[in-house]
Write an enzyme that holds these catalytic residues in place. Structure first.
Site, PDB file in Angstrom:
ATOM      1  CD  GLN A  23      -2.378  -1.221   2.800  1.00  0.00           C
ATOM      2  OE1 GLN A  23      -3.441  -0.586   3.129  1.00  0.00           O
ATOM      3  NE2 GLN A  23      -1.955  -2.000   3.734  1.00  0.00           N
ATOM      4  CB  VAL A  62       3.237   5.935  -2.611  1.00  0.00           C
ATOM      5  CG1 VAL A  62       1.509   5.745  -2.685  1.00  0.00           C
ATOM      6  CG2 VAL A  62       3.285   6.870  -1.555  1.00  0.00           C
ATOM      7  CG  HIS A  71      -3.154   2.225  -1.805  1.00  0.00           C
ATOM      8  ND1 HIS A  71      -3.096   2.155  -0.507  1.00  0.00           N
ATOM      9  CD2 HIS A  71      -4.298   1.754  -2.338  1.00  0.00           C
ATOM     10  CE1 HIS A  71      -4.130   1.375   0.031  1.00  0.00           C
ATOM     11  NE2 HIS A  71      -4.657   1.316  -1.116  1.00  0.00           N
ATOM     12  CB  CYS A 125       1.900  15.379 -20.244  1.00  0.00           C
ATOM     13  SG  CYS A 125       2.044  13.721 -20.839  1.00  0.00           S
ATOM     14  N   GLY A 164       2.817  -4.390   8.944  1.00  0.00           N
ATOM     15  CA  GLY A 164       2.959  -2.833   9.181  1.00  0.00           C
ATOM     16  C   GLY A 164       1.819  -2.229   8.778  1.00  0.00           C
ATOM     17  CB  THR A 165      -1.244  -2.499   6.878  1.00  0.00           C
ATOM     18  OG1 THR A 165      -2.248  -1.925   6.575  1.00  0.00           O
ATOM     19  CG2 THR A 165      -1.298  -3.981   6.901  1.00  0.00           C
ATOM     20  CB  SER A 166      -3.852   0.525  10.680  1.00  0.00           C
ATOM     21  OG  SER A 166      -4.418   1.472   9.567  1.00  0.00           O
ATOM     22  CG  ASN A 180       0.639  -3.517  13.472  1.00  0.00           C
ATOM     23  OD1 ASN A 180       1.063  -2.559  14.325  1.00  0.00           O
ATOM     24  ND2 ASN A 180      -0.071  -3.098  12.357  1.00  0.00           N
TER      25      ASN A 180
HETATM   26  N1  APR Z   1       6.829  -2.118  12.781  1.00  0.00           N
HETATM   27  C1  APR Z   1       5.775  -2.487  12.368  1.00  0.00           C
HETATM   28  N2  APR Z   1       4.333  -1.819  12.448  1.00  0.00           N
HETATM   29  C2  APR Z   1       4.386  -0.736  12.635  1.00  0.00           C
HETATM   30  C3  APR Z   1       5.823   0.078  12.984  1.00  0.00           C
HETATM   31  C4  APR Z   1       6.994  -0.465  13.009  1.00  0.00           C
HETATM   32  N3  APR Z   1       8.075  -0.131  13.314  1.00  0.00           N
HETATM   33  N4  APR Z   1       5.571   1.256  13.093  1.00  0.00           N
HETATM   34  C5  APR Z   1       4.131   1.659  12.970  1.00  0.00           C
HETATM   35  N5  APR Z   1       3.495   0.240  12.776  1.00  0.00           N
HETATM   36  C6  APR Z   1       2.157  -0.169  12.527  1.00  0.00           C
HETATM   37  C7  APR Z   1       1.057   0.511  13.245  1.00  0.00           C
HETATM   38  O1  APR Z   1       0.727   0.169  14.409  1.00  0.00           O
HETATM   39  C8  APR Z   1       0.075   0.557  12.408  1.00  0.00           C
HETATM   40  O2  APR Z   1      -1.032  -0.508  12.759  1.00  0.00           O
HETATM   41  O3  APR Z   1       1.916   0.321  11.003  1.00  0.00           O
HETATM   42  C9  APR Z   1       0.533   0.695  11.094  1.00  0.00           C
HETATM   43  C10 APR Z   1       0.284   1.793   9.956  1.00  0.00           C
HETATM   44  O4  APR Z   1      -0.834   2.142   9.837  1.00  0.00           O
HETATM   45  P1  APR Z   1      -1.509   3.323   8.888  1.00  0.00           P
HETATM   46  O5  APR Z   1      -0.754   4.493   9.376  1.00  0.00           O
HETATM   47  O6  APR Z   1      -2.774   3.346   9.090  1.00  0.00           O
HETATM   48  O7  APR Z   1      -0.919   2.858   7.311  1.00  0.00           O
HETATM   49  P2  APR Z   1      -1.478   1.817   6.282  1.00  0.00           P
HETATM   50  O8  APR Z   1      -2.105   0.696   7.091  1.00  0.00           O
HETATM   51  O9  APR Z   1      -0.316   1.504   5.379  1.00  0.00           O
HETATM   52  O10 APR Z   1      -2.430   2.645   5.722  1.00  0.00           O
HETATM   53  C11 APR Z   1      -3.253   2.306   4.461  1.00  0.00           C
HETATM   54  O11 APR Z   1      -4.059   4.471   4.139  1.00  0.00           O
HETATM   55  O12 APR Z   1      -4.008   6.579   4.068  1.00  0.00           O
HETATM   56  C12 APR Z   1      -4.080   5.518   3.477  1.00  0.00           C
HETATM   57  O13 APR Z   1      -3.159   5.214   1.183  1.00  0.00           O
HETATM   58  C13 APR Z   1      -2.777   5.421   2.635  1.00  0.00           C
HETATM   59  O14 APR Z   1      -1.546   3.354   1.884  1.00  0.00           O
HETATM   60  C14 APR Z   1      -2.124   4.054   2.891  1.00  0.00           C
HETATM   61  C15 APR Z   1      -3.377   3.448   3.649  1.00  0.00           C
END
Ligand code: APR
Length: 246
Positions: A103, A105, A121, A148, A188-190, A213
């Site tokens: 996800q 960029v 994304h 462009c 590493g995604t929420s 995470n």
């Molecule tokens: N190691 C592992 N996990 C981590 C770390 C780390 N060092 N630091 C932070 N995190 C976790 C947090 O606990 C959180 O759950 O990474 C996650 C980041 O979550 P978001 O900030 O919501 O990012 P993401 O899930 O990638 O967002 C998805 O949302 O805003 C849009 O397009 C954007 O691609 C993005 C999408």
């Protein structure tokens, strides 16, 4: 025997690995996440900079936001980290078929050498022309007067980022990968943004589902096991199971 031993001990049956990465894998490279405290969405609202309507209303502000992100990504402060590197090592081992659906960029997976990466994304280092629809590489600032290089139109370039309300890239291909996953790893995604948040639930029932995470997410209960560690520590743990010990 730990739960992970139990899940991964007989890893000979794992061939297809699908990795979904999010901002938390790039956090240790110095790139801010979106939703943590000090996340990007604390300084800017999504409606301000990450929707097609925002770009229509205030293209200058949106360009500035992504110009700053691009500048930081290209600065000497930022490079791939251990987690990206271990994913590359696992891919390079040729023991598995690996795809990284990110996800993110940024280009940190590619910089570490991972080859099979899907940017669902979009990419900071690409721009898309709203007139000819062609995407091209970019490493400098964009503004409302940028031209462009394909169709020579002025003022038609936008960041090649999938904004809220737009369709993520390569969803059909992603679905094919998910359908044949033996191991699904979300790192590493929420789990707050769809459709990525529902990928785990679309893998086959026999697929092993792991999450890395630093904290529990609101979809942790859909995984067989959550490794509550940083991305790099979590990948080091996983590497011990997936690669032969030297
Ligand atoms: N190691 C592992 N996990 C981590 C770390 C780390 N060092 N630091 C932070 N995190 C976790 C947090 O606990 C959180 O759950 O990474 C996650 C980041 O979550 P978001 O900030 O919501 O990012 P993401 O899930 O990638 O967002 C998805 O949302 O805003 C849009 O397009 C954007 O691609 C993005 C999408």
């Amino acid at each position: 025997m730990t739960i992970l031993d139990d899940l991964l001990q007989n890893n000979k049956s794992i061939k297809n690995i699908v990795i979904l990465s999010g901002a938390g894998i790039s956090a240790e490279s110095g790139i801010r996440t979106f939703r943590d405290s000090n996340g990007l969405w604390e300084d800017h609202s999504i409606e301000e900079v990450a929707t097609p309507e925002a770009f229509q209303k205030n293209p200058k502000l949106v360009h500035n936001f992504y110009n700053q992100r691009r500048k930081q990504l290209l600065s000497s402060e930022v490079d791939f980290n251990k987690a990206h590197q271990i994913i590359t090592e696992i891919e390079d081992s040729n023991l598995y078929n690996i795809v990284v659906i990110t996800q993110n960029v940024d280009d940190l997976h590619e910089r570490s050498g991972t080859k099979n990466v899907i940017h669902m994304h979009g990419e900071l280092l690409k721009t898309k022309c709203t007139s000819c629809n062609i995407s091209s590489p970019i490493d400098s600032d964009l503004d409302t007067q940028s031209i462009c290089s394909h169709c020579d139109e002025k003022g038609t370039l936008r960041p090649d980022i999938v904004w809220f309300g737009e369709m993520p890239y390569q969803l059909n291909e992603i679905e094919t990968y998910l359908n044949s996953a033996d191991l699904f790893l979300s790192i590493g995604t929420s789990g707050q943004v769809y459709p990525a948040a529902m990928f785990v639930s679309t893998t086959p029932s026999e697929c092993i589902k792991l999450e890395i995470n630093i904290e529990k997410t609101n979809i942790s209960n859909q995984f067989d096991y959550s490794i509550q560690e940083s991305s790099s520590k979590g990948m080091e743990i996983l590497k011990n199971y997936l690669l032969p010990q030297k």
